[in-house]
Each structure stands twice: as C-alpha cells, then as structure tokens.
Write a protein that holds these residues in place. Structure first.
Motif, PDB file in Angstrom:
ATOM      1  N   ARG A  62     -38.034 -28.792  79.204  1.00 55.01           N
ATOM      2  CA  ARG A  62     -38.180 -28.489  77.818  1.00 55.01           C
ATOM      3  C   ARG A  62     -36.857 -27.979  77.069  1.00 55.01           C
ATOM      4  O   ARG A  62     -36.118 -27.068  77.462  1.00 55.01           O
ATOM      5  CB  ARG A  62     -39.032 -27.275  77.812  1.00 55.01           C
ATOM      6  CG  ARG A  62     -40.370 -27.537  78.479  1.00 55.01           C
ATOM      7  CD  ARG A  62     -41.272 -28.481  77.933  1.00 55.01           C
ATOM      8  NE  ARG A  62     -42.447 -28.716  78.639  1.00 55.01           N
ATOM      9  CZ  ARG A  62     -43.293 -29.662  78.274  1.00 55.01           C
ATOM     10  NH1 ARG A  62     -43.050 -30.625  77.765  1.00 55.01           N
ATOM     11  NH2 ARG A  62     -44.579 -29.569  79.166  1.00 55.01           N
ATOM     12  N   ARG A 123     -36.520 -24.531  79.438  1.00 52.42           N
ATOM     13  CA  ARG A 123     -37.555 -24.246  80.528  1.00 52.42           C
ATOM     14  C   ARG A 123     -38.101 -25.472  81.375  1.00 52.42           C
ATOM     15  O   ARG A 123     -37.714 -26.462  80.851  1.00 52.42           O
ATOM     16  CB  ARG A 123     -38.852 -23.716  79.811  1.00 52.42           C
ATOM     17  CG  ARG A 123     -40.144 -23.063  80.677  1.00 52.42           C
ATOM     18  CD  ARG A 123     -41.265 -22.996  80.004  1.00 52.42           C
ATOM     19  NE  ARG A 123     -42.124 -23.884  79.454  1.00 52.42           N
ATOM     20  CZ  ARG A 123     -42.917 -24.105  78.402  1.00 52.42           C
ATOM     21  NH1 ARG A 123     -42.946 -23.009  77.672  1.00 52.42           N
ATOM     22  NH2 ARG A 123     -43.798 -25.048  78.255  1.00 52.42           N
ATOM     23  N   ASP A 125     -41.139 -27.176  83.616  1.00 54.16           N
ATOM     24  CA  ASP A 125     -42.448 -27.014  83.946  1.00 54.16           C
ATOM     25  C   ASP A 125     -42.848 -27.718  85.112  1.00 54.16           C
ATOM     26  O   ASP A 125     -42.723 -29.225  85.097  1.00 54.16           O
ATOM     27  CB  ASP A 125     -43.395 -27.293  82.681  1.00 54.16           C
ATOM     28  CG  ASP A 125     -43.101 -26.443  81.582  1.00 54.16           C
ATOM     29  OD1 ASP A 125     -42.606 -25.357  81.756  1.00 54.16           O
ATOM     30  OD2 ASP A 125     -43.423 -26.994  80.468  1.00 54.16           O
ATOM     31  N   ILE A 162     -48.752 -21.026  85.439  1.00 49.29           N
ATOM     32  CA  ILE A 162     -49.258 -21.692  84.521  1.00 49.29           C
ATOM     33  C   ILE A 162     -50.684 -21.532  84.481  1.00 49.29           C
ATOM     34  O   ILE A 162     -51.129 -21.755  85.542  1.00 49.29           O
ATOM     35  CB  ILE A 162     -48.890 -23.156  84.215  1.00 49.29           C
ATOM     36  CG1 ILE A 162     -47.239 -23.318  84.168  1.00 49.29           C
ATOM     37  CG2 ILE A 162     -49.468 -23.889  83.202  1.00 49.29           C
ATOM     38  CD1 ILE A 162     -46.988 -24.709  84.232  1.00 49.29           C
ATOM     39  N   PRO A 179     -48.016 -26.216  79.226  1.00 48.05           N
ATOM     40  CA  PRO A 179     -48.362 -25.013  79.378  1.00 48.05           C
ATOM     41  C   PRO A 179     -48.708 -24.007  77.999  1.00 48.05           C
ATOM     42  O   PRO A 179     -47.819 -24.323  76.835  1.00 48.05           O
ATOM     43  CB  PRO A 179     -47.445 -24.158  80.267  1.00 48.05           C
ATOM     44  CG  PRO A 179     -46.723 -25.414  80.733  1.00 48.05           C
ATOM     45  CD  PRO A 179     -46.689 -26.581  79.851  1.00 48.05           C
ATOM     46  N   TYR A 182     -49.691 -18.267  80.392  1.00 45.87           N
ATOM     47  CA  TYR A 182     -49.297 -17.934  81.579  1.00 45.87           C
ATOM     48  C   TYR A 182     -50.036 -16.707  82.108  1.00 45.87           C
ATOM     49  O   TYR A 182     -50.471 -15.904  81.414  1.00 45.87           O
ATOM     50  CB  TYR A 182     -47.943 -17.752  81.854  1.00 45.87           C
ATOM     51  CG  TYR A 182     -46.896 -18.984  81.476  1.00 45.87           C
ATOM     52  CD1 TYR A 182     -46.323 -19.660  82.565  1.00 45.87           C
ATOM     53  CD2 TYR A 182     -46.567 -19.256  80.097  1.00 45.87           C
ATOM     54  CE1 TYR A 182     -45.898 -20.629  82.065  1.00 45.87           C
ATOM     55  CE2 TYR A 182     -45.826 -20.280  79.803  1.00 45.87           C
ATOM     56  CZ  TYR A 182     -45.474 -21.057  80.998  1.00 45.87           C
ATOM     57  OH  TYR A 182     -44.834 -22.425  80.692  1.00 45.87           O
ATOM     58  N   SER A 251     -43.589 -22.505  85.931  1.00 49.94           N
ATOM     59  CA  SER A 251     -42.410 -22.648  85.264  1.00 49.94           C
ATOM     60  C   SER A 251     -41.328 -21.918  85.602  1.00 49.94           C
ATOM     61  O   SER A 251     -41.542 -20.698  85.836  1.00 49.94           O
ATOM     62  CB  SER A 251     -42.718 -22.518  83.558  1.00 49.94           C
ATOM     63  OG  SER A 251     -43.605 -23.235  83.143  1.00 49.94           O
TER      64      SER A 251
END
Length: 328
Positions: A62, A123, A125, A162, A179, A182, A251
């Motif tokens: 991300r 980020r 994931d 997640i 996601p 969280y 993540s």
C-alpha cells in the motif's frame, strides 16, 4: 482496546531448512542468482519455542501518492561474490514472501529524504485466508530485520491483526479484499525488542533500487553491506485479541503510524493524519513475512486434558491390577 502496546520478545535462535535450484540469470543488466532458499522452520526465545503453522496466500503493498514510487531490495551475496544466493524477485509482493532469509526489502517504510533509498510504502498486508481463520491462543507472528546487532541497532515497526476484509477506495482507486478493520491493539516492535544479538550472523549483501513501484524487473545495483538478522515474536495475547476471533492475516506499518484511538482509522493508508509521509521506518525486512507461527508449549487447557487422561489411565490400571490379584 485500540491503544498501542509494547509486549514483544526477542528471538534467540532460529532453525532453518535449505533448498536450492539450478543457477539462473535475471535482472537487466543480468546477474547470476543461485536460487537458494534458507527457510525458517521455527525459532526459540528465552522461554518458549515456535514452529511454522501456516503461510500467507498473498501480499499487498500500500503506497501513498505523495512520495517517490521507489522500491529497495537486498540479496545475500554468493560464491563467487559477484553472484547472489536467493531467487530474483521481479515484483515487490514476491520479494516479501517465500520464507527466505537470503533476500528482503530495504528501507521498507522510509519516505524521506527524497533519494533512491526512500519510497512511498505506507503499509504491507499479508492475507492468510480470504475466508478467515479462528485465532488460537498459541498463534504468533514475527518480524525479522536485517541489521547490526544491538539493542538500538534494528528498526521499529508496528503490526496489527486484520479482522475484516472488504472494498475500500483510496486516492480514487477501489481495492477489493482490503483490510477494513483491525482487532485489539496496534502493537509496537521497538528496536530493543529484537534483543542484543543476531541469531543469524553477519553476511554480505548488495542493495538494489527501482523507481518503478512494485515492478523490480530492472533494479539497479547499489551499495554493499555486511549485517545479520534478528527477530521479534508477537503472541496473540500481545494483540489483545481473544482466541476464536476470526482473522484474515496481519499488516505491518511504519513506526510513525498511529490509530488515533480507533483501529478503524488504519483502513485508509492515504490519510496522512494516521500515516505520516515525512519520515518513516527504515526496517530491512527479511523475506519471512506472512508466516503464521505456533507456540509449541501446550495451552493451559491442554495441560488439563493431559492430567485428566493420565488420571483415567491410572485408575484403569489399578482396576486391572485389582482383578489380576497381587503381583508375585
């Protein structure tokens, strides 16, 4: 609770398995890659041991739309030193996966200053299952960082489990199976949480830089270094997530990310309030990501079952002896 937590344990020893395929050439200009894999099969801390319990089916990178669309990777040098040991990864997601201590990402979350070693990743994931898996008390995850040994030498990151997947629109693009929330805590892995020593001793490596985002097919070779690898393990209890909770993966975040008091704020990685774009963590991840580990010590309930089973067996044995009469 949505507060950040610090409750991680340094990994003191790592067990591995080795496999190798025929040498090949990759990248442009082409280099020789020996296609070796040094996979983590388990590890131990000062008080517990862990084994591999599962691996991610996919990884997603991300990125923000503010900083340069760069990527940095590292590869352990081979013999001769003009060759590299691990298979070459042409995409960033495959670079991160594969359970291989011989390659990884460099300066993963560094956003600035603007140069070839800084990028726009906010980020990572790692999806274990699109349908989710029930968390168990012995579930654990780990972060492995390349660096010098020492309590202040490794780079901090943050990690969260997640608990829901869905569609989210970020910077005008809709992402499916991303996601959307969280569970429990946003957990901090601080430099001291890796311990004072490196379980994987120093080795030589080269860095490669790309300005094509997740496309690493033509990465440019950069500087050479010599460092080892350390790790930190995060147990389910550290996340403050209850056993039985449905999770989809986890993540990784830069150490400057915050949740603003709500884990739901972490869904949109382009929100600079929670994902700053000024600095970031220079963590140099080994490609042992998306791996689920299991604490090998039986859960308290298991001990109870073992005790009950032993008592049943003892009673049955005594009854059997009573029918046979005294031993002569």
């Amino acid at each position: 609770m949505a507060a950040s937590a610090i409750a991680q344990t340094a990994i003191t020893a790592i067990s591995t398995s080795f496999s190798s395929l025929a040498d090949g050439t990759a990248n442009s200009p082409a280099y020789t890659y020996q296609n070796d894999t040094l996979a983590v099969t388990g590890f131990s801390t000062a008080t517990a041991s862990y084994s591999v319990a599962g691996t991610a089916t996919s990884a997603f990178i991300r990125r923000n739309n503010v900083n340069a669309n760069n990527s940095s990777s590292w590869y352990a040098r081979g013999t001769p030193t003009t060759q590299y040991r691990a298979p070459y990864a042409t995409t960033y997601d495959t670079l991160l996966l594969g359970n291989n201590l011989l390659r990884g990402s460099d300066n993963t979350f560094t956003n600035s200053p603007a140069n070839a070693s800084a990028g726009n990743i906010e980020r990572l994931d790692f999806i274990l299952s699109g349908s989710g898996i029930a968390a168990t008390a012995d579930m654990a995850f780990a972060v492995f960082d390349r660096g010098l040994a020492g309590l202040t030498a490794h780079d901090g990151v943050k990690i969260a489990l997640i608990t829901s997947l869905g569609s989210i629109t970020v910077n005008g693009v809709t992402y499916a199976n991303a996601p959307t929330n969280y569970g429990g805590n946003l957990v901090t892995v601080a430099p001291a949480n890796y311990g004072a020593t490196n379980p994987i001793a120093n080795f030589s490596y080269d860095l490669f830089r790309s300005s094509s985002g997740d496309n690493l097919a033509t990465s440019i070779r950069d500087v050479t270094g010599t460092q080892g690898i350390a790790g930190s393990v995060i147990d389910l209890s550290d996340f403050n997530v209850a056993p039985g909770t449905l999770i989809y993966g986890y993540s990784l975040f830069s150490n400057d990310v915050t949740n603003g008091g709500s884990m739901a704020n972490l869904a949109n990685w382009s929100n600079a309030t929670y994902y700053p774009t000024a600095n970031g963590s220079g963590v140099d991840l080994a490609a042992v990501n998306g791996v689920q580990f299991r604490n090998n010590v039986p859960e308290p309930g298991t001990y109870g079952l073992i005790f009950v089973g032993a008592m049943i067996g003892l009673v049955a044995f005594r009854r059997h002896r009573s029918r046979l009469g005294p031993k002569t």
